[in-house]
Design a protein around this motif. Structure first.
Motif, PDB file in Angstrom:
ATOM      1  N   ASN A 212      31.284  49.369  33.788  1.00 23.42           N
ATOM      2  CA  ASN A 212      30.314  48.301  33.952  1.00 23.42           C
ATOM      3  C   ASN A 212      30.005  47.602  32.635  1.00 23.42           C
ATOM      4  OD1 ASN A 212      29.137  47.136  36.071  1.00 23.42           O
ATOM      5  ND2 ASN A 212      27.303  48.430  36.079  1.00 23.42           N
ATOM      6  N   THR A 216      30.544  43.694  31.798  1.00 24.48           N
ATOM      7  CA  THR A 216      29.499  42.777  31.347  1.00 24.48           C
ATOM      8  C   THR A 216      29.806  42.238  29.960  1.00 24.48           C
ATOM      9  OG1 THR A 216      28.199  44.592  30.473  1.00 24.48           O
ATOM     10  CG2 THR A 216      27.689  43.892  32.699  1.00 24.48           C
TER      11      THR A 216
ATOM     12  N   LYS B  11      22.989  32.774  47.453  1.00 20.01           N
ATOM     13  CA  LYS B  11      23.942  33.885  47.373  1.00 20.01           C
ATOM     14  C   LYS B  11      23.733  34.824  48.545  1.00 20.01           C
ATOM     15  CE  LYS B  11      26.964  36.694  45.511  1.00 20.01           C
ATOM     16  NZ  LYS B  11      28.378  36.287  45.347  1.00 20.01           N
ATOM     17  N   PHE B  13      25.515  38.488  50.327  1.00 22.29           N
ATOM     18  CA  PHE B  13      26.517  39.554  50.297  1.00 22.29           C
ATOM     19  C   PHE B  13      26.835  39.898  51.742  1.00 22.29           C
ATOM     20  CE2 PHE B  13      24.178  40.035  46.322  1.00 22.29           C
ATOM     21  CZ  PHE B  13      25.217  40.030  45.421  1.00 22.29           C
ATOM     22  N   THR B  44      19.995  39.910  41.031  1.00 21.70           N
ATOM     23  CA  THR B  44      21.117  39.124  41.552  1.00 21.70           C
ATOM     24  C   THR B  44      21.147  37.744  40.885  1.00 21.70           C
ATOM     25  OG1 THR B  44      20.904  40.250  43.676  1.00 21.70           O
ATOM     26  CG2 THR B  44      22.166  38.215  43.650  1.00 21.70           C
ATOM     27  N   LYS B  47      22.367  38.071  37.359  1.00 23.95           N
ATOM     28  CA  LYS B  47      23.804  38.339  37.270  1.00 23.95           C
ATOM     29  C   LYS B  47      24.621  37.088  37.595  1.00 23.95           C
ATOM     30  CE  LYS B  47      23.822  43.305  37.780  1.00 23.95           C
ATOM     31  NZ  LYS B  47      23.932  44.474  38.659  1.00 23.95           N
ATOM     32  N   ILE B  48      24.034  36.191  38.367  1.00 25.00           N
ATOM     33  CA  ILE B  48      24.697  34.904  38.621  1.00 25.00           C
ATOM     34  C   ILE B  48      24.671  34.056  37.346  1.00 25.00           C
ATOM     35  CG2 ILE B  48      24.419  32.714  39.855  1.00 25.00           C
ATOM     36  CD1 ILE B  48      23.692  34.383  42.331  1.00 25.00           C
ATOM     37  N   ILE B  52      28.423  37.630  36.237  1.00 24.03           N
ATOM     38  CA  ILE B  52      28.945  38.840  36.889  1.00 24.03           C
ATOM     39  C   ILE B  52      29.141  38.561  38.379  1.00 24.03           C
ATOM     40  CG2 ILE B  52      28.458  41.265  37.420  1.00 24.03           C
ATOM     41  CD1 ILE B  52      29.005  40.749  34.494  1.00 24.03           C
ATOM     42  N   TYR B  53      28.202  37.803  38.986  1.00 26.19           N
ATOM     43  CA  TYR B  53      28.355  37.348  40.365  1.00 26.19           C
ATOM     44  C   TYR B  53      28.589  35.845  40.352  1.00 26.19           C
ATOM     45  CZ  TYR B  53      26.046  41.727  41.862  1.00 26.19           C
ATOM     46  OH  TYR B  53      25.697  43.019  42.076  1.00 26.19           O
ATOM     47  N   GLN B  54      29.250  35.356  41.401  1.00 27.45           N
ATOM     48  CA  GLN B  54      29.425  33.923  41.585  1.00 27.45           C
ATOM     49  C   GLN B  54      28.423  33.440  42.624  1.00 27.45           C
ATOM     50  OE1 GLN B  54      31.445  31.783  39.965  1.00 27.45           O
ATOM     51  NE2 GLN B  54      32.063  33.479  38.641  1.00 27.45           N
ATOM     52  N   ASP B  56      27.111  31.215  45.701  1.00 23.18           N
ATOM     53  CA  ASP B  56      27.776  30.539  46.825  1.00 23.18           C
ATOM     54  C   ASP B  56      27.549  29.027  46.730  1.00 23.18           C
ATOM     55  OD1 ASP B  56      28.437  33.043  47.709  1.00 23.18           O
ATOM     56  OD2 ASP B  56      26.712  33.207  49.054  1.00 23.18           O
TER      57      ASP B  56
END
Lengths: 332, 256
Positions: A212, A216, B11, B13, B44, B47-48, B52-54, B56
């Motif tokens: 992780n 990151t 977003k 999941f 979340t 992290k967008i 780390i996350y994309q 939507d």
């Protein structure tokens, strides 16, 4: 002896240990075990302590050693490659087929040998990183597939009669040093630099330490893993080349259970079974310990059945000691 | 003009929709508290931001430039840093390796790029000293350090490369009282240097004492956007839980 006392005035041993790990990436225990084993064998057998026998040990260690380098990279990234021995066998057969059956020139056959291994590794890495199948299962599957494929290609027979220049790679002795030993040492030095001193190597250890954290930090973990399994397969291919050219044939049963010895060597050398720690110099010491053990047992005329038991026992013992030390170090 | 601007971030999941169109703006040198109940979507959303996350749907701009197509590494290079709640440290590696993880300086030796350990150790030591952190040794694995010391390493990593904005996810949750104060002081110090901070925290007293503005997430939307100097504990708690009788909960929070 209290822990606070031990940490406030570190003894000579722990200071040397810290220096050794910092500068050479070797744990001192492994060097002590190697020297102890050499001394023991020298006392037990009058034939052990000679230059020619040491060359024998290095020659026998070279194939396993190259596999152990592969094992070190994969293990320290938190992965596992159980297919090393089978891929070694497959690569040797592919190389022999190219050279003997297809009559290809030596460079092509050499590339085909290493390429066959790298391809098998690429398949491993692809299924692991894109298919999300655990490395244990994928490489266990490849252990069966590569061995089976080696038997299919060779029709279950040994392919004899490699061309002269290929045989030189396995049997040549420039300046009295066997070619496999030279190749092994050169590869070991290069791979030590890669693992210890390049970003690729540092990222490998970080991924094994905390996937992780690596992600990151912007490291492309999946792609890195893919390259690691490909590298592992390529090194198994090189080991296959060394093996085949040394016995002057492509043997589909070559390298059975070699992954066991290679992983053992890596772990004795200080590689963390669960990733995050590993060094090629350490692994070289580990491989030499295995080599000296096998050579000594041979000289003492111990049956090979017992030798297999010894290797298995050493593997469990090495992991036990490593786990014991880690528990001690994290104890508050 | 906002430094960081999020517009209409959505977003989900699988079948679970976590964020339904969140807007968030952070000015340069501004400290914004991002609060909300567990599952409100705070982590979340962050992290967008770090990639780390994309997302939507929606847009993310840093200095009016979209960062949506950038990898996490590239966004870090643009100045978006995050200190994760679990710190995201490689525990068996030493301090320098962790601080420079993914951005190791290299020297060219005979055409081979070799990681410059000397420079890493030196710069890591400078950063640790600047933070006033006391570490046993920067060549030891960080796993052997205490929680507060490990946090210092994570903070040092976020600050080494001149960030424009630092996102902190529950930086004070696992700390001793004195360590909490030093983290809050650090946030004020960053603000004075013109660095923006997004602080995610359940400790509302910390949020009230250090932020300029508080954004409350509830069920995947920005339920409130409050100026810290004009708001009160009861207003914040009301926004978190969504109205109703909040007097008792607010009083409990105010007691700390």
């Amino acid at each position: 002896m209290t822990p606070t006392h031990a940490s406030s005035t570190p003894g000579l041993w722990s200071r040397l240990q810290e220096k050794s790990i910092e500068q050479l990436h070797i744990r001192l225990e492994s060097i002590v075990v190697l020297l102890g084993l050499i001394t023991l064998m020298a006392i037990l057998s009058p034939y052990f302590f000679s230059v020619s026998n040491f060359m024998n040990i290095l020659l026998a260690t070279s194939t396993i050693g190259v596999l152990a380098i592969a094992a070190t990279f994969v293990l320290s990234s938190g992965g596992l490659d159980l297919s090393l021995g089978s891929v070694l066998g497959l690569s040797g057969v592919v190389g022999a087929t190219f050279a003997v059956n297809l009559g290809m020139p030596t460079p092509v056959a050499v590339l085909a040998t290493i390429g066959a291994g790298a391809l098998a590794g690429l398949v491993n890495g692809f299924v692991i990183t894109r298919g999300f199948v655990p490395a244990f299962i994928v490489t266990l599957g490849m252990l069966g597939i590569a061995r089976g494929l080696a038997l299919v290609i060779s029709d279950g027979r040994v392919i004899y009669g490699l061309p002269e220049w290929m045989v030189f790679l396995g049997q040549g002795r420039p300046f009295g040093v066997p070619m496999p030993v030279i190749i092994f040492i050169v590869v070991a030095i290069i791979m030590h630099i890669v693992l210890a001193y390049t970003r690729y190597g540092r990222h490998t250890l970080s991924i094994g330490d905390n996937e992780n954290a690596a992600r990151t930090a912007g490291i492309n973990v999946e792609f890195h893993r893919l390259t690691l399994y490909t590298l592992s397969g390529g090194l198994a291919g090189l080991a296959g080349l060394l093996f085949a050219t040394r016995i002057n044939s492509g043997d589909p049963t070559a390298g059975i259970t070699y992954e066991l010895t290679a992983i053992t060597a890596a772990i004795i050398g200080g590689t963390n079974l669960f990733g995050g720690r590993g060094s090629i110099l350490g692994t070289m010491i580990g491989a030499l310990i295995m080599g000296v053990l096998q050579n000594g047992l041979n000289l003492l005329a111990v049956q090979s059945y017992y030798q297999q038991m010894a290797i298995g026992g050493v593997l469990v013992l090495a992991v036990f000691i490593d786990q014991y030390q880690q528990r001690q170090e994290t104890k508050v | 003009m906002s430094l960081l601007s999020l517009t209409g971030i959505k977003k989900s999941f699988g079948a679970v929709s976590v964020l339904h169109g969140v807007d968030l703006n952070v000015d340069a040198g501004e400290v914004v508290g991002l609060i909300g109940d567990n599952g409100a979507g705070k982590s979340t959303l962050m992290k967008i931001v770090t990639g780390i996350y994309q997302a939507d749907e929606g847009s993310i701009t840093l200095n009016d430039e979209s960062v949506l197509d950038l990898t996490p590494g590239a966004r870090r290079a643009r100045g978006i840093e995050m200190i994760y709640q679990d710190l995201a440290l490689a525990k068996q590696q030493d301090v320098a390796s962790n601080i420079f993880l993914g951005r190791e300086p290299v020297r060219n030796i005979l055409g081979v790029k070799i990681v410059d350990r000397g420079r890493m150790k030196q710069e890591a030591q400078v950063m640790i000293d600047r933070l006033g952190a006391k570490l046993p040794s920067i060549t030891r694995p960080v796993g052997s350090f205490s929680g507060g010391q490990q946090q210092s390493v994570a903070i040092a990593r976020a600050l080494t490369f001149d960030p424009k904005i630092v996102i902190m996810d529950e930086p004070t949750a696992a700390l001793a009282v004195r360590e909490v104060q030093s983290v809050l002081d650090l946030i004020r110090q960053l603000k004075s240097q013109g660095i923006s901070v997004i602080l995610i925290s359940h400790r509302l007293n910390d949020v009230l004492s250090v932020t300029d503005r508080i954004v409350v997430l509830r069920q995947g939307t920005a339920a409130a956007n409050l100026k810290t100097s004009d708001t009160s504990m009861s207003e914040i708690v009301s926004a978190i839980v969504g109205g109703g009788d909040v007097a008792e909960a607010a009083a409990h929070e105010a007691r700390g």
